[in-house]
Design an enzyme around this catalytic site. Structure first.
Site, PDB file in Angstrom:
ATOM      1  N   ASP A 193       0.830  -1.189   0.000  1.00  0.00           N
ATOM      2  CA  ASP A 193       0.000   0.000   0.000  1.00  0.00           C
ATOM      3  C   ASP A 193       0.876   1.255   0.000  1.00  0.00           C
ATOM      4  O   ASP A 193       1.617   1.498   0.961  1.00  0.00           O
ATOM      5  CB  ASP A 193      -0.893  -0.019   1.244  1.00  0.00           C
ATOM      6  CG  ASP A 193      -2.170   0.771   1.043  1.00  0.00           C
ATOM      7  OD1 ASP A 193      -2.240   1.507   0.047  1.00  0.00           O
ATOM      8  OD2 ASP A 193      -3.076   0.646   1.875  1.00  0.00           O
ATOM      9  N   ASP A 194       0.827   2.010  -1.074  1.00  0.00           N
ATOM     10  CA  ASP A 194       1.623   3.255  -1.184  1.00  0.00           C
ATOM     11  C   ASP A 194       3.128   3.003  -1.100  1.00  0.00           C
ATOM     12  O   ASP A 194       3.886   3.915  -0.780  1.00  0.00           O
ATOM     13  CB  ASP A 194       1.243   4.274  -0.087  1.00  0.00           C
ATOM     14  CG  ASP A 194      -0.087   4.948  -0.354  1.00  0.00           C
ATOM     15  OD1 ASP A 194      -0.759   4.594  -1.337  1.00  0.00           O
ATOM     16  OD2 ASP A 194      -0.452   5.844   0.431  1.00  0.00           O
TER      17      ASP A 194
ATOM     18  N   CYS B 103      -5.265   4.285  -4.925  1.00  0.00           N
ATOM     19  CA  CYS B 103      -5.549   2.952  -4.407  1.00  0.00           C
ATOM     20  C   CYS B 103      -6.772   2.234  -4.977  1.00  0.00           C
ATOM     21  O   CYS B 103      -6.641   1.185  -5.602  1.00  0.00           O
ATOM     22  CB  CYS B 103      -5.636   3.014  -2.899  1.00  0.00           C
ATOM     23  SG  CYS B 103      -6.519   4.463  -2.282  1.00  0.00           S
TER      24      CYS B 103
ATOM     25  N   HIS C 137     -10.985  -2.155  -0.388  1.00  0.00           N
ATOM     26  CA  HIS C 137     -11.095  -0.819  -0.971  1.00  0.00           C
ATOM     27  C   HIS C 137     -11.847  -0.755  -2.300  1.00  0.00           C
ATOM     28  O   HIS C 137     -11.649   0.169  -3.077  1.00  0.00           O
ATOM     29  CB  HIS C 137      -9.687  -0.188  -1.133  1.00  0.00           C
ATOM     30  CG  HIS C 137      -9.683   1.242  -0.650  1.00  0.00           C
ATOM     31  ND1 HIS C 137      -8.626   2.089  -0.820  1.00  0.00           N
ATOM     32  CD2 HIS C 137     -10.637   1.954  -0.003  1.00  0.00           C
ATOM     33  CE1 HIS C 137      -8.911   3.261  -0.298  1.00  0.00           C
ATOM     34  NE2 HIS C 137     -10.109   3.205   0.200  1.00  0.00           N
TER      35      HIS C 137
ATOM     36  N   ASP D 132       0.277  -0.862  -4.921  1.00  0.00           N
ATOM     37  CA  ASP D 132      -0.943  -0.380  -5.588  1.00  0.00           C
ATOM     38  C   ASP D 132      -0.784   0.935  -6.324  1.00  0.00           C
ATOM     39  O   ASP D 132      -1.540   1.221  -7.252  1.00  0.00           O
ATOM     40  CB  ASP D 132      -2.119  -0.316  -4.593  1.00  0.00           C
ATOM     41  CG  ASP D 132      -1.912   0.696  -3.486  1.00  0.00           C
ATOM     42  OD1 ASP D 132      -0.761   1.156  -3.294  1.00  0.00           O
ATOM     43  OD2 ASP D 132      -2.890   1.015  -2.782  1.00  0.00           O
ATOM     44  N   ASN D 133       0.172   1.743  -5.890  1.00  0.00           N
ATOM     45  CA  ASN D 133       0.464   3.004  -6.592  1.00  0.00           C
ATOM     46  C   ASN D 133       1.804   3.505  -6.094  1.00  0.00           C
ATOM     47  O   ASN D 133       2.430   2.899  -5.218  1.00  0.00           O
ATOM     48  CB  ASN D 133      -0.656   4.037  -6.393  1.00  0.00           C
ATOM     49  CG  ASN D 133      -1.130   4.194  -4.965  1.00  0.00           C
ATOM     50  OD1 ASN D 133      -2.275   3.906  -4.622  1.00  0.00           O
ATOM     51  ND2 ASN D 133      -0.233   4.621  -4.089  1.00  0.00           N
TER      52      ASN D 133
END
Lengths: 510, 510
Positions: free
Chosen positions: B39-40, B79, B142, B277-278
């Site tokens: 995540d991130d 996300c 999400h 995710d990004n």
């Protein structure tokens, strides 16, 4: 009893040998040293350091088989002073490789420089000669143009390469570069020179291994310095263009040299260092290298200026696959090679390099301050994970506006200044581990600042208290000292007549 | 002759098995899949991608033992849309994970979002279920807050984690987050949640291996998303601070999971993907991750927004130590898992993911265009080594002036614009291999531009011609849809009464 005495003698002999190893009087026990010093290659140019095209398989494997140093620096962000420091173990401010013509400006040894490496600096090949090493430099020297400054006058037994960078003009009779350069011209990015440097290295290793001499090879090709070049075998093979072609060929050379050591079964007795002389020349844009996540590049005292892609390799002695966060300097190679070869460094002067033997063999870290100089000014200091900028400066605004950009695409308020700004009273603090890009200046009212800064300032004070600057070597230029009539020119009918001596203060633009 | 027939039958059987493998009808032959989605986390956060602190030994080893993808992307720089694309194999513009409330703005699924993953999207666990897989998601989903959008309604057999990020407030009765969050509070950066996610993963693997089921584990912890957290075992252990602590704990988890596969002797039958995710949330400064040499970060369509740290690992099938420059997308995992498990992807819609089976097994590369969307706008396209920016935009100047900076320390004229600038008539061209940092826009009058641009524009035209946007899911918000009375609340006496439904257009600031 006689037998007991024999046994004791044997034990004593073994013990003494153990203690003295590798500084035993047996020449074969002393490790060989190879320092592979690249030219203007950046920290971010190696796959193992995150170059996205991942085109350095030999260097990446060297790191896997050796020890990676992500926190390793050159002593200066520009070529000549960096190389003088590596050779002498001392900061440029001590060995004279700086200028006082103008404050905090980068200087080097162009063709008309009067100065060079002082006679009273004891270079690493001179030290190693004391204990029987044969030393060769292959590639770029850059510690002075005049004959008295050349490698063979300073401890090297052999030299194949150039006193300066390998660049043109190749036949300009008003600004002669070294003779014979015209034999090795670079045309449209093509040159076979790296291949020749590789072969020279392999030949030297073979010869000295056959002779049973411990050796020191200083392999310092310049294909990644403007003008970039690669051989036909590599030209056009990189995803990155010509710069990448040059990197790929050098990487290939590294692989060839390491393989030769294995083939000759001397890999276990040869310590190889790979590094670069300064940060990538970011002002060259895509014709220059990459400093990865770091700020700015060559010529500056931001991390991009002197953080170097460094690997140590010594199968059997340096355990494979290690990473050391030792804050290291190319000057440390001086002290480390002296230590491992069992020769003492000069006691009559300050040596800035520290002995990395424990780092290499046991991965211990030693805290030491690192001083970032630009010309005659101490610009910044690192201690542990903190760095304090005492002065900030990129390049003059006028230059910048003409397109010479030391920090393309990067701008940090108060830090990447075009004026020389004196922050000595309240230095700008950076935490390099969580902020390698020097983007976030820690505010001076914080507890962190108040805790970290006194230690950094104490390191600066201690450094300054002991500092006796050497006579600056890079102040005077003179067209008369250029290479008008190099040895052998008579035979070739190529001697030129130089002008009368007319020394002038060199002009250093940055 | 009877014997011959037997032999032929046997040969035929072997041949058929060979052809069909791994899509044989024998469940045990189908490979297991693990997708580890961070995540991130940024491209530059892994040692193997050049993070200078080199704190990811397990991931670095995973890369050494597997295939590294330096040119791999998420389908979106934020996300929810990124995750919806991974699950559906389709761009957000098709699966509805975008907004039309405002042009080219990032949207996601906050607690009051009305929309979510549409019923008619066929997610990868739904496909895998057809051929006998058991699927579990551990961590962040999400893809919608309302119950009909949750994982167990979309193909997963088990779910341990949260519909949203794991963040507070934990007991705010006016903005209820998921119930039971209060059991897993994050306090001063401490939480044991990653350890629980690791254990859940290990338990699931053990169970499904024991049951003899092929399995799909979607392991998606959120410790590197604000609010950052780590367990006591890792808190304070990184050189980088809390963010680094979280990375180290996730790296440890990766090591645990890969070791479990080896211990259970299913490593040769399990394809593991690691990615994120990004891009790293650069606006979070040192509380966010690193995008290495790339420009800007999360929320943007520069490379830092969606270039992901990606590794594939499949001992015995994916050869160790490889690098693939395949331009890949998280959407490709959809098609690849379908292909390797022998199930057909839906034929009634466009699937954007491509099948990476050949890339994985033979390191072949396939040229494909990559589309960088932000909300409802196609901002950029990559084909081969070239990228064309059709639109440029960071975040509104007003926001920027208040300190929200998507590109700290970075500024590229005409490219990192605070206005939305339409360059469609003359797109800004970048060569990503020699200029990964997008610093040097190729001038439009050059031969290079004139050669490269038509191919990029043709790719855009072909994409647009086929595009049928899905109904936007991220336009409407409503406080009534929040998690007032989740299942089980009666038992615990924790049901809350929500407000009357009052839908409003969600506000997307960037």
């Amino acid at each position: 009893m006689a037998r007991m005495a024999e046994v004791l003698k044997l034990v004593y002999f073994i013990f003494i040998n153990f203690l003295l190893l590798p500084s035993s009087s047996d020449g074969n026990q002393r490790p060989n040293f190879i320092v592979m010093l690249m030219d203007d290659m950046g920290w971010g140019d190696l796959g193992v350091f995150g170059e996205p095209n991942k085109e350095t398989p030999n260097l990446d494997r060297m790191a896997t088989d050796g020890m990676l140093f992500p926190d390793f620096y050159s002593a200066n962000p520009i070529c000549s002073p960096s190389r003088a420091s590596l050779m002498s173990g001392r900061l440029p401010i001590r060995n004279g490789f700086y200028t006082t013509n103008v404050h905090a400006h980068d200087a080097y040894t162009p063709q008309n420089i009067v100065g060079g490496i002082p006679e009273n600096e004891t270079l690493i090949p001179e030290l190693l000669k004391e204990v029987g090493y044969k030393s060769k430099i292959i590639g770029k020297w850059h510690l002075g143009q005049q004959p008295q400054f050349h490698p063979l006058k300073h401890g090297f037994d052999e030299w194949f390469g150039a006193p300066n960078c390998h660049f043109g003009p190749y036949d300009d009779k008003s600004t002669p570069n070294i003779l014979y350069y015209e034999e090795f011209q670079i045309k449209a990015g093509y040159s076979n020179l790296t291949q020749i440097y590789i072969q020279e290295g392999l030949d030297f290793i073979e010869k000295e291994v056959a002779n049973g001499n411990p050796f020191f090879l200083y392999w310092t090709p310049d294909a990644t310095h403007d003008p970039l070049y690669a051989s036909e075998m590599f030209r056009g093979t990189s995803r990155r263009g010509l710069y990448g072609d040059a990197v790929r060929e050098l990487d290939y050379g590294v692989g060839q040299i390491l393989q030769k050591l294995k083939d000759l079964h001397v890999d276990n007795n040869t310590l190889v260092f790979f590094s670069s002389d300064n940060g990538a020349a970011t002002y060259a844009k895509t014709a220059g290298g990459s400093n990865g996540p770091f700020l700015c590049g060559k010529q500056t005292t931001y991390e991009g200026g002197s953080r170097e892609p460094t690997i140590a390799w010594w199968p059997g002695r340096v355990k494979a696959g290690q990473v050391s966060h030792q804050v290291g300097s190319l000057m440390d190679l001086y002290t480390t090679m002296a230590s491992l070869s069992g020769v003492a460094v000069p006691k009559d002067r300050v040596i800035d390099g520290i002995d990395l033997t424990n780092v290499l063999l046991t991965n211990k870290e030693e805290e030491r301050p690192l001083f970032y100089y630009r010309g005659n000014e101490l610009m910044a200091v690192r201690l542990g994970k903190y760095k304090a900028h005492l002065w900030t400066y990129t390049n003059p605004l006028k230059e910048f506006e003409q397109g010479i950009d030391f920090c393309p695409g990067q701008f940090i308020q108060n830090l990447t200044t075009h004026d020389q700004v004196n922050h000595t009273l309240s230095p700008l603090l950076i935490h390099l581990a969580r902020d390698p890009g020097e983007k976030y200046i820690i505010k001076s009212h914080t507890v962190e600042y108040k805790t970290a800064m006194p230690r950094l300032q104490a390191a600066v004070a201690a450094h300054r208290a002991k500092l006796v600057p050497g006579a600056p070597q890079l102040n005077w230029c003179d067209r008369a000292v250029m290479n008008w009539a190099p040895p052998g020119c008579e035979k070739l009918g190529k001697c030129l007549k130089g002008p009368q001596s007319k020394p002038f203060k060199c002009v250093w633009p940055h």
